[in-house]
Design a protein around this motif. Structure first.
Motif, PDB file in Angstrom:
ATOM      1  N   GLU A  40      18.977  14.062  22.916  1.00  0.00           N
ATOM      2  CA  GLU A  40      19.679  12.741  23.491  1.00  0.00           C
ATOM      3  C   GLU A  40      18.866  11.985  24.469  1.00  0.00           C
ATOM      4  O   GLU A  40      18.789  10.706  24.287  1.00  0.00           O
ATOM      5  CB  GLU A  40      20.986  13.371  24.540  1.00  0.00           C
ATOM      6  CG  GLU A  40      21.955  14.196  23.526  1.00  0.00           C
ATOM      7  CD  GLU A  40      21.723  15.247  23.119  1.00  0.00           C
ATOM      8  OE1 GLU A  40      20.600  15.999  23.587  1.00  0.00           O
ATOM      9  OE2 GLU A  40      22.369  15.730  22.441  1.00  0.00           O
ATOM     10  N   LYS A  41      17.805  12.568  25.334  1.00  0.00           N
ATOM     11  CA  LYS A  41      17.042  11.819  25.998  1.00  0.00           C
ATOM     12  C   LYS A  41      15.778  11.212  25.218  1.00  0.00           C
ATOM     13  O   LYS A  41      15.342  10.126  25.865  1.00  0.00           O
ATOM     14  CB  LYS A  41      16.431  12.936  27.216  1.00  0.00           C
ATOM     15  CG  LYS A  41      17.247  13.150  28.190  1.00  0.00           C
ATOM     16  CD  LYS A  41      16.745  14.105  29.375  1.00  0.00           C
ATOM     17  CE  LYS A  41      17.814  14.542  30.415  1.00  0.00           C
ATOM     18  NZ  LYS A  41      16.957  15.393  31.566  1.00  0.00           N
ATOM     19  N   ASP A 242      23.282   4.972  16.778  1.00  0.00           N
ATOM     20  CA  ASP A 242      23.647   5.423  18.124  1.00  0.00           C
ATOM     21  C   ASP A 242      25.187   4.800  18.171  1.00  0.00           C
ATOM     22  O   ASP A 242      26.035   5.558  18.707  1.00  0.00           O
ATOM     23  CB  ASP A 242      22.947   4.351  19.001  1.00  0.00           C
ATOM     24  CG  ASP A 242      23.233   4.511  20.696  1.00  0.00           C
ATOM     25  OD1 ASP A 242      23.751   5.659  20.982  1.00  0.00           O
ATOM     26  OD2 ASP A 242      23.078   3.506  21.239  1.00  0.00           O
ATOM     27  N   SER A 246      25.352   9.348  17.597  1.00  0.00           N
ATOM     28  CA  SER A 246      25.118   9.616  18.769  1.00  0.00           C
ATOM     29  C   SER A 246      23.552   9.604  19.073  1.00  0.00           C
ATOM     30  O   SER A 246      22.791   9.448  18.055  1.00  0.00           O
ATOM     31  CB  SER A 246      25.469  11.163  19.139  1.00  0.00           C
ATOM     32  OG  SER A 246      24.846  12.140  18.389  1.00  0.00           O
ATOM     33  N   LYS A 247      23.383   9.655  20.459  1.00  0.00           N
ATOM     34  CA  LYS A 247      21.864   9.488  20.763  1.00  0.00           C
ATOM     35  C   LYS A 247      21.055  10.968  20.336  1.00  0.00           C
ATOM     36  O   LYS A 247      19.842  10.874  20.205  1.00  0.00           O
ATOM     37  CB  LYS A 247      21.637   9.195  22.238  1.00  0.00           C
ATOM     38  CG  LYS A 247      22.191   7.720  22.702  1.00  0.00           C
ATOM     39  CD  LYS A 247      21.577   7.828  24.013  1.00  0.00           C
ATOM     40  CE  LYS A 247      21.858   6.248  24.370  1.00  0.00           C
ATOM     41  NZ  LYS A 247      23.188   5.526  24.184  1.00  0.00           N
ATOM     42  N   HIS A 248      21.769  11.892  20.154  1.00  0.00           N
ATOM     43  CA  HIS A 248      21.221  13.083  19.329  1.00  0.00           C
ATOM     44  C   HIS A 248      20.730  12.762  18.099  1.00  0.00           C
ATOM     45  O   HIS A 248      19.572  13.214  17.826  1.00  0.00           O
ATOM     46  CB  HIS A 248      22.481  14.158  19.466  1.00  0.00           C
ATOM     47  CG  HIS A 248      21.832  15.432  18.846  1.00  0.00           C
ATOM     48  ND1 HIS A 248      21.842  15.658  17.492  1.00  0.00           N
ATOM     49  CD2 HIS A 248      21.348  16.469  19.338  1.00  0.00           C
ATOM     50  CE1 HIS A 248      21.041  16.922  17.308  1.00  0.00           C
ATOM     51  NE2 HIS A 248      20.987  17.364  18.337  1.00  0.00           N
TER      52      HIS A 248
END
Length: 475
Positions: A40-41, A242, A246-248
């Motif tokens: 995610e980050k 995104d 998701s950001k994952h």
């Protein structure tokens, strides 16, 4: 012809050494980043990198191609200096406009991109980095045009090394987020900016020739839509992932695309040497035959490089950690698209020689629309596989159209059918290798995929093309 090949080979070798150094640094840092950052980050970093990539295209605005043409089109040193100075000031003007945009609408942009207006500091760091790197890039580009290859290599590797060291320091001891990496990049780039400041002074002298600026932009402007299209094709998938997932998923896809750049270990040395090299050959009688052999040699290099990536990636991916393991399956096909991003520059010499660069803009503009539609259709149901398919299909389509148009204005005696046959055979073999790996089948099937590709090379009788010694312009 032999002397020209030796020159390309020598410069390509130096730039290849530079690329190996910079890519090695990047590969060393990638598992460090994934150790500190969750998918995610890391996805946040991927979004910022794509934002920066878009701004870089706007800053360049096609002036790299314009400068390479006009720099070699004149032997007058003062005129060359004037061309460089105008390009430098144009790029810095664009940076200033972008900084004003962040000043006025930074929180809103941060909210749209990163879901948090408080992350506007990431945008400011990216703008500051673009400022110092803009000056550095122009200075190094001129050094490359002047065949000062050793200096280009030293400064470029040093820039990457400093960026890596400071990114690690900030990430480990101060800020364990994407901001730490971005601050490290800025400090590393700023040091190189200071080291090259004396060299850049003559290009920063406030003396702008508006007539020359108009001439540069007239050549460059047709390439701008292409640059924006490049960004859409290469980077828009991240924003669709995104939005729909998701950001994952963004983090996994970003990790795969970073590993996919391993193919540039084979290509970037040639890419950096190609423009000045090809421009010096544009009026030579035997150049078309020479170009045909280069086209085929580089295609073979890419084919076997991508096959090798597909074969070994399951063993390499472990360096990123268990959270990123399934990224390996996407790397080879993304590498194929990355290779085509390089290859179109090689097979489009005719368009640059004849100043018909509008063709490139129109082609990539259309392909960018196609890529966007494919992203909308494929990413929601297929996630990362949809992004990979959209990316590869887009570049395959672009290369086909650009090659055919380039051939119309500057014929190179090489068979499109043969090149397409070899490349498509490789893509099918890579898909087969990934299927074998995903389903835990015997390694014998991977060997079979390699044998099939080798057989297609043999069937194509590409050896005849390399042995050809004479070429008639009437062919």
């Amino acid at each position: 012809m032999l002397a020209q090949l030796k020159r390309l080979g020598a410069d390509s070798l130096l730039y290849a050494f530079m690329n190996v150094g910079t890519k090695l640094i990047a590969f060393i840092m990638l598992p460090i980043y994934t150790h500190f950052l969750s998918p995610e980050k890391y996805g946040v970093l991927g979004i910022i990198d794509n934002w920066t990539s878009m701004l870089t295209f706007l800053i360049i605005f096609g002036t790299d191609s314009a400068l390479s043409f006009y720099y070699f089109d004149t032997k007058d040193e003062e005129k060359r200096l004037a061309y460089v100075r105008n390009v430098m000031y144009f790029r810095l003007f664009v940076v200033a406009i972008l900084a004003l945009m962040v000043l006025v609408a930074g929180p809103w942009i941060s909210k749209v991109l990163l879901d948090d207006p408080r992350n506007v500091s990431l945008l400011w760091i990216s703008i500051a980095t673009l400022f110092v790197d803009t000056v550095t890039v122009v200075v190094l580009m001129v050094m490359r045009f002047d065949f000062k290859s050793k200096k280009v290599v030293i400064y470029t590797v040093a820039k990457m090394l400093l960026m890596a060291v400071f990114s690690y320091v900030f990430l480990k001891y101060f800020i364990k987020t994407a901001e730490g990496i971005l601050l490290g990049r800025f400090v590393g780039f700023a040091i190189i900016f200071v080291l090259l400041f004396l060299s850049s002074m003559k290009y920063l002298k406030p003396k702008i020739d508006m007539a020359m600026m108009k001439e540069i932009l007239k050549y460059a402007a047709p390439l701008v839509p292409a640059s924006l299209a490049f960004w859409v094709i290469a980077n828009s998938s991240v924003f669709f992932l995104d939005a729909f997932h998701s950001k994952h998923e963004v983090g996994i896809y970003t990790a795969a695309t970073r590993l996919a750049t391993i193919i540039t270990l084979l290509t970037s040395g040639v890419q950096m040497a190609w423009r000045p090299y090809s421009m010096t050959l544009k009026d030579k009688k035997d150049s078309p035959l020479l170009f045909s052999k280069i086209y085929l040699a580089l295609l073979l290099l890419g084919i076997f490089g991508i096959m090798a990536i597909a074969t070994v990636m399951p063993f390499i991916i472990g360096i990123l950690g268990a959270k990123y393991h399934h990224a390996y399956q996407y790397v080879a096909l993304v590498s194929a698209a990355t290779f085509l991003n390089f290859y179109y520059m090689i097979i489009s010499v005719g368009l640059f020689f004849t100043k018909k660069t509008t063709v490139i803009s129109v082609t990539f503009g259309i392909v960018a629309v196609v890529n966007t539609v494919l992203n909308l259709v494929l990413i929601p149901p297929f996630a990362i596989w949809g992004a990979v398919a959209s990316y590869l299909i887009a570049y395959m389509t672009a290369v086909i159209f650009i090659f055919r148009r380039s051939q119309q204005v500057y014929y190179v005696p090489v068979s499109f059918g043969k090149m397409a046959f070899l490349f498509v055979s490789m893509i099918l073999a890579v898909i087969g290798i990934i299927f074998v790996q995903e389903n835990g089948l015997s390694w014998v099937w991977i060997v079979a995929a390699w044998i099939v590709v080798l057989l297609t090379v043999g069937i194509s009788r590409i050896d005849k093309d390399f042995r050809q010694k004479e070429y008639s312009a009437a062919e």
